[in-house]
Design a protein around this motif. Structure first.
Motif, PDB file in Angstrom:
ATOM      1  N   MET A 321       0.861  -1.177   0.000  1.00 35.82           N
ATOM      2  CA  MET A 321       0.000   0.000   0.000  1.00 35.82           C
ATOM      3  C   MET A 321       0.904   1.235   0.000  1.00 35.82           C
ATOM      4  O   MET A 321       1.595   1.522   0.973  1.00 35.82           O
ATOM      5  N   LEU A 322       0.894   1.950  -1.116  1.00 35.90           N
ATOM      6  CA  LEU A 322       1.809   3.060  -1.328  1.00 35.90           C
ATOM      7  C   LEU A 322       1.200   4.342  -0.783  1.00 35.90           C
ATOM      8  O   LEU A 322       0.116   4.752  -1.206  1.00 35.90           O
ATOM      9  N   HIS A 323       1.912   4.994   0.143  1.00 38.60           N
ATOM     10  CA  HIS A 323       1.413   6.219   0.746  1.00 38.60           C
ATOM     11  C   HIS A 323       2.567   7.014   1.333  1.00 38.60           C
ATOM     12  O   HIS A 323       3.661   6.482   1.554  1.00 38.60           O
ATOM     13  N   ASP A 324       2.335   8.282   1.594  1.00 43.60           N
ATOM     14  CA  ASP A 324       3.371   9.142   2.157  1.00 43.60           C
ATOM     15  C   ASP A 324       3.735   8.691   3.572  1.00 43.60           C
ATOM     16  O   ASP A 324       2.902   8.175   4.319  1.00 43.60           O
ATOM     17  N   MET A 325       4.996   8.900   3.928  1.00 43.19           N
ATOM     18  CA  MET A 325       5.488   8.669   5.286  1.00 43.19           C
ATOM     19  C   MET A 325       6.002   9.999   5.833  1.00 43.19           C
ATOM     20  O   MET A 325       6.145  10.974   5.091  1.00 43.19           O
ATOM     21  N   TYR A 326       6.305  10.026   7.131  1.00 44.45           N
ATOM     22  CA  TYR A 326       6.721  11.275   7.770  1.00 44.45           C
ATOM     23  C   TYR A 326       7.944  11.056   8.659  1.00 44.45           C
ATOM     24  O   TYR A 326       7.974  10.116   9.457  1.00 44.45           O
ATOM     25  N   LEU A 327       8.942  11.923   8.491  1.00 46.48           N
ATOM     26  CA  LEU A 327      10.048  11.969   9.434  1.00 46.48           C
ATOM     27  C   LEU A 327       9.615  12.879  10.573  1.00 46.48           C
ATOM     28  O   LEU A 327       9.230  14.031  10.346  1.00 46.48           O
ATOM     29  N   VAL A 328       9.654  12.360  11.805  1.00 45.48           N
ATOM     30  CA  VAL A 328       9.195  13.132  12.964  1.00 45.48           C
ATOM     31  C   VAL A 328      10.300  13.222  13.998  1.00 45.48           C
ATOM     32  O   VAL A 328      11.266  12.448  13.976  1.00 45.48           O
ATOM     33  N   GLU A 329      10.139  14.162  14.908  1.00 42.57           N
ATOM     34  CA  GLU A 329      11.082  14.340  16.005  1.00 42.57           C
ATOM     35  C   GLU A 329      10.311  14.450  17.313  1.00 42.57           C
ATOM     36  O   GLU A 329       9.239  15.068  17.360  1.00 42.57           O
ATOM     37  N   VAL A 330      10.842  13.837  18.369  1.00 42.88           N
ATOM     38  CA  VAL A 330      10.202  13.920  19.677  1.00 42.88           C
ATOM     39  C   VAL A 330      10.412  15.334  20.235  1.00 42.88           C
ATOM     40  O   VAL A 330      11.527  15.849  20.291  1.00 42.88           O
ATOM     41  N   LYS A 331       9.310  15.952  20.643  1.00 46.69           N
ATOM     42  CA  LYS A 331       9.363  17.311  21.183  1.00 46.69           C
ATOM     43  C   LYS A 331      10.085  17.354  22.528  1.00 46.69           C
ATOM     44  O   LYS A 331      10.111  16.364  23.268  1.00 46.69           O
ATOM     45  N   LYS A 332      10.627  18.495  22.839  1.00 46.06           N
ATOM     46  CA  LYS A 332      11.132  18.737  24.183  1.00 46.06           C
ATOM     47  C   LYS A 332       9.929  18.823  25.134  1.00 46.06           C
ATOM     48  O   LYS A 332       8.838  19.225  24.713  1.00 46.06           O
ATOM     49  N   PRO A 333      10.108  18.477  26.406  1.00 49.27           N
ATOM     50  CA  PRO A 333       8.975  18.517  27.346  1.00 49.27           C
ATOM     51  C   PRO A 333       8.251  19.856  27.367  1.00 49.27           C
ATOM     52  O   PRO A 333       7.017  19.901  27.448  1.00 49.27           O
TER      53      PRO A 333
END
Length: 368
Positions: A321-333
């Motif tokens: 199933m072809l779909h967009d992916m996302y590079l994410v980053e964990v937020k600071k508290p």
């Protein structure tokens, strides 16, 4: 699904809730018949997964199997189900073998795979100076596939792999593996594992002060449930690739809050994937007027998928199933506005970059 082990939080009982929500939102019936969800714990054992699937298909007339959050289990169940012309919508396992050398006419790989994950995470880390990699790898099909695919991305960008160690599934003590990684001279320690194994490895890496010592950690498969378990103090700044962020838009947030009310946790990408997979499977039955697997699989392949999980998704001939992916980053508290506001999107990875192209696939169902 894994209802009791290392993958319980990322899919497990939450997958059943997501499937039930899909059925309820669809109206509870399709073609005038009630829709029934059944579930079982595969315990991360391929033989248990296969025997459960066999009983469901042969004795209980199950039409479709989803979740399957362990690559060895998924490959076993997909092969058995395909022999009986039963569709599998795999939302939890990662190995590309599901759509490559072990692809089947009825097997669909829905949420992510071990090709899509490193395209975002490894590319970003190598371009930011992480050229030398050492892998701590879960010692089964998923871990091997993730390590190999990530290594290919690293090396294609001019980086190198300086070492690798394999750890059994459900490892509690990663100290010996982390010591090897720490002394390897690697810029990046790649964690080719998932679920509680990833959580344990990152927590123990924090105790060894590995990041403080100048090395970077790359979680090659991380879920929001893992980040929540670790806490933002430990996980802040960690980048990884995902298919879904619960508050990425209003539609996703509305569904996620409904899910939270029933599960007590925000959905992982595979929870959202189960909801989407079940919804679109039922939609295909409704549109074709039959639950015949050949007709439904053909309809799924012709649909453009748009819902809370995916926009513009297409199911390819090899089952991916072809779909967009996302590079994410964990937020600071201090950046979080509430308990589960943990991630921010760094960049979008278009589907045609994330997944193996039909020109490059080795799936025997595709004419190259």
């Amino acid at each position: 699904s894994d209802m009791s082990g290392v993958y319980k939080a990322l899919e497990g009982p939450g997958a059943v809730i997501a499937a039930e929500m899909a059925v309820e939102d669809f109206g509870g019936k399709v073609l005038g018949k009630s829709i029934e969800i059944v579930s079982a714990d595969h315990q991360n054992k391929p033989d248990i997964g296969a025997s459960t699937a066999r009983e469901w298909i042969d004795a209980e007339n199950v039409d479709m199997i989803t979740a399957l959050d362990n690559s060895s289990v998924a490959l076993s169940v997909q092969g058995l189900a395909s022999d009986r012309k039963v569709i599998t919508l795999n939302t939890g396992a990662g190995t590309t073998a599901l759509t490559e050398d072990q692809c089947t006419p009825y097997g669909i790989h829905y949420v992510y795979d071990t090709h899509a994950l490193p395209v975002g995470t490894a590319t970003a880390m190598v371009k930011n100076g992480g050229e030398k990699w050492f892998f701590i790898t879960a010692d089964y099909a998923f871990g091997h596939s993730l390590r190999d695919n990530t290594s290919a991305v690293v090396e294609s960008l001019g980086g190198e792999v300086v070492g690798d160690v394999e750890a059994p599934l459900s490892t509690n003590d990663f100290s010996s593996y982390l010591i090897q990684a720490q002394s390897s001279g690697a810029d990046v320690i790649g964690l080719a594992n998932a679920g509680q194994d990833t959580v344990n490895a990152i927590k123990q890496a924090n105790q060894f002060r590995i990041v403080q010592g100048g090395q970077k950690l790359a979680g090659m498969l991380v879920f929001i449930s893992d980040v929540h378990s670790m806490g933002q103090d430990i996980a802040q700044g960690l980048q990884f690739t995902t298919a879904f962020v619960w508050n990425q838009n209003d539609e996703a947030e509305e569904w996620s809050r409904r899910f939270y009310d029933r599960h007590g946790a925000m959905p992982t990408m595979v929870h959202a994937g189960v909801y989407s997979a079940v919804s679109n499977y039922l939609k295909a039955i409704d549109e074709t007027g039959t639950d015949d697997s050949d007709a439904v699989r053909k309809a799924l392949g012709e649909m453009t998928l748009n819902d809370v999980f995916v926009k513009g998704g297409k199911i390819a001939p090899n089952g991916s199933m072809l779909h967009d992916m996302y590079l994410v980053e964990v937020k600071k508290p201090e950046e979080a506005t509430e308990e589960w506001d943990l991630l921010k999107v760094v960049s979008k990875i278009p589907a045609d970059q994330a997944y193996i192209s039909m020109e490059d696939t080795t799936c025997k169902l595709v004419n190259n």
